[in-house]
Design a protein around this motif. Structure first.
Motif, PDB file in Angstrom:
ATOM      1  N   THR A   1       0.809  -1.212   0.000  1.00  0.00           N
ATOM      2  CA  THR A   1       0.000   0.000   0.000  1.00  0.00           C
ATOM      3  C   THR A   1       0.845   1.267   0.000  1.00  0.00           C
ATOM      4  O   THR A   1       0.303   2.358  -0.136  1.00  0.00           O
ATOM      5  CB  THR A   1      -0.926   0.024   1.231  1.00  0.00           C
ATOM      6  OG1 THR A   1      -0.155  -0.106   2.428  1.00  0.00           O
ATOM      7  CG2 THR A   1      -1.939  -1.104   1.141  1.00  0.00           C
TER       8      THR A   1
ATOM      9  N   ARG B   1      -8.159  -7.953   0.664  1.00  0.00           N
ATOM     10  CA  ARG B   1      -8.435  -6.753  -0.133  1.00  0.00           C
ATOM     11  C   ARG B   1      -7.292  -6.428  -1.085  1.00  0.00           C
ATOM     12  O   ARG B   1      -7.483  -5.673  -2.045  1.00  0.00           O
ATOM     13  CB  ARG B   1      -8.665  -5.556   0.796  1.00  0.00           C
ATOM     14  CG  ARG B   1      -9.927  -5.667   1.649  1.00  0.00           C
ATOM     15  CD  ARG B   1     -10.227  -4.329   2.320  1.00  0.00           C
ATOM     16  NE  ARG B   1     -11.310  -4.444   3.276  1.00  0.00           N
ATOM     17  CZ  ARG B   1     -11.147  -4.488   4.583  1.00  0.00           C
ATOM     18  NH1 ARG B   1      -9.919  -4.435   5.088  1.00  0.00           N
ATOM     19  NH2 ARG B   1     -12.174  -4.576   5.397  1.00  0.00           N
ATOM     20  N   LEU B   2      -6.092  -6.957  -0.827  1.00  0.00           N
ATOM     21  CA  LEU B   2      -4.954  -6.670  -1.695  1.00  0.00           C
ATOM     22  C   LEU B   2      -5.108  -7.398  -3.034  1.00  0.00           C
ATOM     23  O   LEU B   2      -5.478  -8.569  -3.069  1.00  0.00           O
ATOM     24  CB  LEU B   2      -3.648  -7.107  -1.018  1.00  0.00           C
ATOM     25  CG  LEU B   2      -3.289  -6.412   0.295  1.00  0.00           C
ATOM     26  CD1 LEU B   2      -2.042  -7.037   0.893  1.00  0.00           C
ATOM     27  CD2 LEU B   2      -3.080  -4.914   0.073  1.00  0.00           C
ATOM     28  N   LYS B   3      -4.796  -6.725  -4.080  1.00  0.00           N
ATOM     29  CA  LYS B   3      -4.830  -7.329  -5.407  1.00  0.00           C
ATOM     30  C   LYS B   3      -3.407  -7.754  -5.765  1.00  0.00           C
ATOM     31  O   LYS B   3      -2.593  -6.946  -6.212  1.00  0.00           O
ATOM     32  CB  LYS B   3      -5.387  -6.342  -6.429  1.00  0.00           C
ATOM     33  CG  LYS B   3      -6.839  -5.946  -6.161  1.00  0.00           C
ATOM     34  CD  LYS B   3      -7.354  -4.968  -7.208  1.00  0.00           C
ATOM     35  CE  LYS B   3      -8.807  -4.593  -6.926  1.00  0.00           C
ATOM     36  NZ  LYS B   3      -9.318  -3.627  -7.923  1.00  0.00           N
TER      37      LYS B   3
ATOM     38  N   SER C   1      -0.495  -9.960  -7.717  1.00  0.00           N
ATOM     39  CA  SER C   1      -0.204 -10.624  -8.982  1.00  0.00           C
ATOM     40  C   SER C   1       0.288 -12.036  -8.723  1.00  0.00           C
ATOM     41  O   SER C   1       0.513 -12.445  -7.584  1.00  0.00           O
ATOM     42  CB  SER C   1       0.838  -9.825  -9.764  1.00  0.00           C
ATOM     43  OG  SER C   1       2.090  -9.868  -9.094  1.00  0.00           O
TER      44      SER C   1
END
Length: 893
Positions: free
Chosen positions: A525, A558-560, A562
């Protein structure tokens, strides 16, 4: 680019000294004190200059090239925190205003013709010439905009920290080296002999072109079909020419061969024997990417002036040689001479088939200036040598993909300049020394993956601000990773490190536990760290599931992320529903039943005393039975109630203990790890074990009563038979010659049985007095009549000579006569009874006159109507009648 030192350059003029030899630069974007775009500082070829260059600053210099025959070289020794500066060369004007010269090329901007990125903090490089005579440093992307023919005259040099992101200080030397004379004849013959055996037999056909090779043949050097060193063969005209006419060979001013740069030439077989003696000044050797089998290791061992040696990706066998040691035993090599190869800074034998141990002590003695040691991908055995700690300027250590064993030597923590440490793909065991993670302040890359390391990974010290590659995967590390990741994240949160792209933290397939590290939220973040982070791999561990989601925490979901960021699956926290038995003593086995159990080497039971003032806890390993998925075995720990710790905690027997279990780390079943309101405590009562008593089981049958009695809660003893005393310390067998002789009392004295005497009842009637008397306490005997002597062993005659003696004789005769009369009377009575039973009234006739006097009443025949003797036929009461059956049945008796 190889870190190869240049040949000695002859300065055209005297070298500057003092302030004139210092290059200072302050400020950003070309605001400099020494050198500027309009008037760069002119350098003297071959002279060493001290410099200081702040972050994102450029230094502008110029150096004159006398002729096209002069070759450019550079030597540096820099100190920096993160990266070294870059060297930019241009023939058409000063470069670069902070712009990288190879991107976004514009026709109206001057760019560098060549960019050199120094490898490591110290090294050197000599730019070779292209086969067509052009300078390899002459032309890059900007060549499309101006003439690319070779140049002489001024070359503009820019030293830039725009891509380093840190201050740089140290020294640098630029030189144009004069043309060399012709190679010495004997050394030319040596090079030709080398060509004849390693290349000539494998030359490509005349009609074979580079285009055909690139199109039809794999570029893998292991499958290179032909040798392309001196394509077309050895030209006769070269026999008298200079070194520059022979590709890959460089000489000094005296015609000595000082460098062989023959990497990826398709060489095969063994080098000629004695090559080191024929090329005694050889200092720089690069034979990488060939298929050489022999002669190479001898070259390392016998050359006395090595500065750089690399023979990676060949087919070499044997053991790692000690550089410059010659034929001297390894244990004795280089002692007292400060290192024969004292200038060797790079030593690489990676990707071969070498075995044996790493000669760490010998390398440290013979090559004390070594900056890079690369031995990866061999078959080396033994331990990582602690002696390598003596290489105080070591920057790179790579011994990965071998068969090394043992533990990590703590001594290596002293390598404060070490930037790359790769020990992966070995069989190393033990823990990581904490000093490594606090003292290796220059560390940039650490790879310990694919070993058997265990324990908790140490806290990362505040001085390790440069670490950007951390690979710990496929080990047995345990504990949490929260603190370590938080420290790593903190080192990225600066402007400089925001450009540290490629940062990777990988801890795959270990046994880390606890909550998912919240530091990863900061990493993803914070814009600067999110850009820098290339991969974060946490999968294959045992980070616990969040109690509310049953999966990862909401902030993680909630983190996107990869595909390059791996979390894997969380591990459920086990529950406890029952414990049997419900009371137990120290050392007693328990069965803990619940759910979400996984067989684990680090599974533990926790025993907490909720009633204790300090809520003390004790731990014990948990075991599992094959096929059991909902039960584990635990043993109530020893000393849970005994000892000083239990006393200090106020623990006493009879208290309840709360039982929990964890499969990994400290992820125990408790209110914080399960959904709110679902926790139920399971308790058992702790008692004293067999043979123990007291509030803290401090009294024991053995320790209090010597194993000869039973301890009570107040510490007294109930002694067993044959023992006495407050602690049952008096043994009747040992003190009183056995319980049959006597018994010990509470003061340790003996109470002897009859027939025994003495302090320990050691005198007996049998052994001491021969059963002819009784012993006294002093060992003498009281003999019976007829015996005397010390042990009643003397028989004495009894004399009868007194009146009393005659009376005794008369009495004995009277007794004998009375006995005879009694026997005769008994016989007569027996005879009379027998006649009476046969019906003859002999007995009745005798008794009849007596009956009236007895009963007072006359009577009939004493026999009944049938001839038997009846009581009532006499006419007397049964109580007074004579029971004749007692007489008539005398025979039966």
């Amino acid at each position: 680019l190889l870190l190869l030192p240049p040949p000695t350059a002859m300065a055209a003029e005297a070298c500057p000294v003092g302030a004139q030899a210092s290059l200072l630069s302050f400020g950003n974007s070309g605001t400099v004190n020494a050198g500027n775009l309009s008037k760069p500082t002119t350098l003297v070829s071959g002279c060493t200059y001290e410099l200081f260059l702040p972050d994102r600053t450029e230094m502008y210099l110029v150096l004159r090239r006398p002729s096209l025959a002069h070759t450019l070289s550079v030597k540096w020794n820099y100190k920096f925190e993160y990266k070294p500066p870059i060297h930019v060369f241009s023939w058409n004007g000063q470069c670069c205003f902070g712009r990288h010269p190879s991107i976004n090329i514009q026709s109206n901007v001057i760019y560098g013709d060549f960019v050199q990125d120094p490898l490591g903090s110290a090294g050197s490089y000599t730019f070779p010439e292209k086969s067509d005579g052009e300078d390899v440093y002459h032309c890059a992307g900007a060549c499309r905009y101006y003439n690319s023919t070779p140049h002489s005259g001024d070359i503009f040099i820019t030293i830039s920290t725009w891509l380093a992101y840190n201050d740089v200080e140290g020294s640098v030397t630029f030189a144009f080296n004069e043309p060399f004379p012709r190679i010495q004849r004997a050394q030319l013959d040596a090079v030709r002999a080398m060509y004849s055996v390693t290349c000539a037999p494998y030359q490509a056909p005349r009609n074979f072109t580079g285009l055909a090779y690139a199109k039809d043949v794999s570029t893998d050097t292991d499958t290179m079909p032909y040798c392309d060193w001196l394509p077309g063969g050895w030209e006769p005209a070269w026999a008298e020419n200079s070194c520059e006419d022979i590709a890959g060979v460089r000489c000094d001013r005296d015609g000595n061969v000082v460098e062989l740069e023959l990497s990826q030439r398709g060489l095969r077989g063994a080098l000629p024997a004695g090559l080191a003696a024929l090329l005694p000044k050889l200092a720089e050797v690069s034979l990488d990417g060939n298929r050489l089998t022999g002669g190479v290791l001898e070259l390392v061992r016998d050359l006395q002036h090595l500065e750089s040696f690399s023979a990676t990706r060949n087919n070499l066998t044997g053991t790692v040689p000690c550089p410059g040691a010659g034929d001297v035993r390894e244990a004795d090599a280089c002692r007292g001479v400060g290192g024969v190869s004292s200038q060797l800074h790079t030593y690489s034998l990676s990707f071969n088939n070498l075995g044996g141990a790493i000669p760490g002590a010998c390398i440290a003695r013979c090559a004390p200036a070594l900056a890079a040691l690369q031995l990866e991908s061999n078959r080396l055995t033994g331990a990582v040598p602690a002696a390598l700690a003596a290489l105080t300027v070591l920057v790179l250590l790579d011994v990965s993909q071998n068969e090394l064993t043992g533990t990590l030597p703590a001594e290596l923590a002293s390598l404060e300049l070490l930037q790359t440490l790769d020990l992966s793909l070995n069989q190393l065991t033990g823990t990581v020394p904490a000093s490594w993670m606090s003292n290796m302040s220059s560390l940039f890359t650490m790879d310990l993956s694919f070993n058997r390391l265990e324990g908790e990974f140490p806290k990362i010290g505040d001085t390790l601000t440069r670490i950007r590659r951390l690979y710990l995967g496929h080990n047995r590390f345990l504990g949490t990773f929260e603190g370590q990741l938080a420290q790593l994240a903190g080192t990225l949160q600066t402007d400089r490190d925001a450009f540290a792209s490629g940062t990777t933290y990988s801890v795959l397939s270990n046994a880390f536990s606890g909550p998912l590290p919240f530091a990863m939220y900061t990493l993803f973040t914070t814009p600067s760290t999110a850009v820098a982070l290339a991969a974060l791999e946490l999968g294959g561990n045992h980070f616990r599931c969040d109690p509310e989601t049953g999966s990862w925490p909401l902030w993680a979901l909630r983190l996107k992320l990869s595909h390059s960021h791996v979390l894997g699956q969380c591990t459920p926290v086990p529950t406890v529903t029952a414990v049997a038995p419900d009371s137990a003593a120290e050392g007693e086995a328990l069965t803990v039943t619940g759910a979400s159990y996984q067989a684990s080497d680090e599974a533990r039971c926790r025993f907490t005393f909720p009633g204790a003032p300090t809520r003390e806890a004790r731990y014990a390993p948990a075991t599992f039975t094959a096929g059991m998925v909902s039960a584990a075995g635990c043993t109530l720990p020893a000393n849970i109630l005994t000892g000083a710790a239990a006393a200090a905690a106020g623990l006493v027997a009879g208290m309840e203990v709360e039982v929990s279990i964890a499969m990994y780390g400290d992820d125990f079943y408790d209110p914080a790890t399960v959904p709110k309101g679902t926790y139920t405590a399971v308790k058992i009562r702790v008692t004293c074990g067999k043979g123990l008593a007291g509030a803290r089981c401090q009294h024991g049958d053995v320790m209090t009563c010597g194993g000869s009695g039973v301890a009570t809660d107040v510490g007294a003893c109930v002694c067993a038979a044959g023992f006495a005393g407050a602690a049952c310390q008096f043994n009747s067998t040992r003190l009183c010659n056995g319980p049959e002789a006597g018994a010990a009392n509470n003061v340790g004295a003996c109470e002897c049985a009859r027939g025994f005497a003495g302090a320990s009842c050691q005198f007996s009637a049998l052994a001491t007095c021969q059963l002819r008397g009784l012993p006294y306490a002093n060992g003498t005997c009281e003999c019976t009549a007829g015996f005397s002597g010390a042990g009643c062993g003397v028989e004495v005659e009894v004399e009868i000579s007194t009146p009393n003696s005659r009376l005794a004789t008369w009495a004995l005769g009277l007794i004998a006569g009375g006995t005879i009369l009694l026997v005769l009377a008994a016989a007569f009575i027996y005879y009379m009874v027998r006649l009476e039973k046969k019906g003859e009234p002999l007995f009745t006739g005798i008794l009849q006159p007596l009956i009236p006097s007895v009963g007072g009443v006359g009577g009939d025949d004493i026999r009944d109507d049938e001839g038997g003797g009846g009581r009532r036929s006499w006419g007397i009461e049964p109580a007074l009648a004579l029971d004749m059956r007692a007489v008539t049945h005398a025979e039966d008796r």
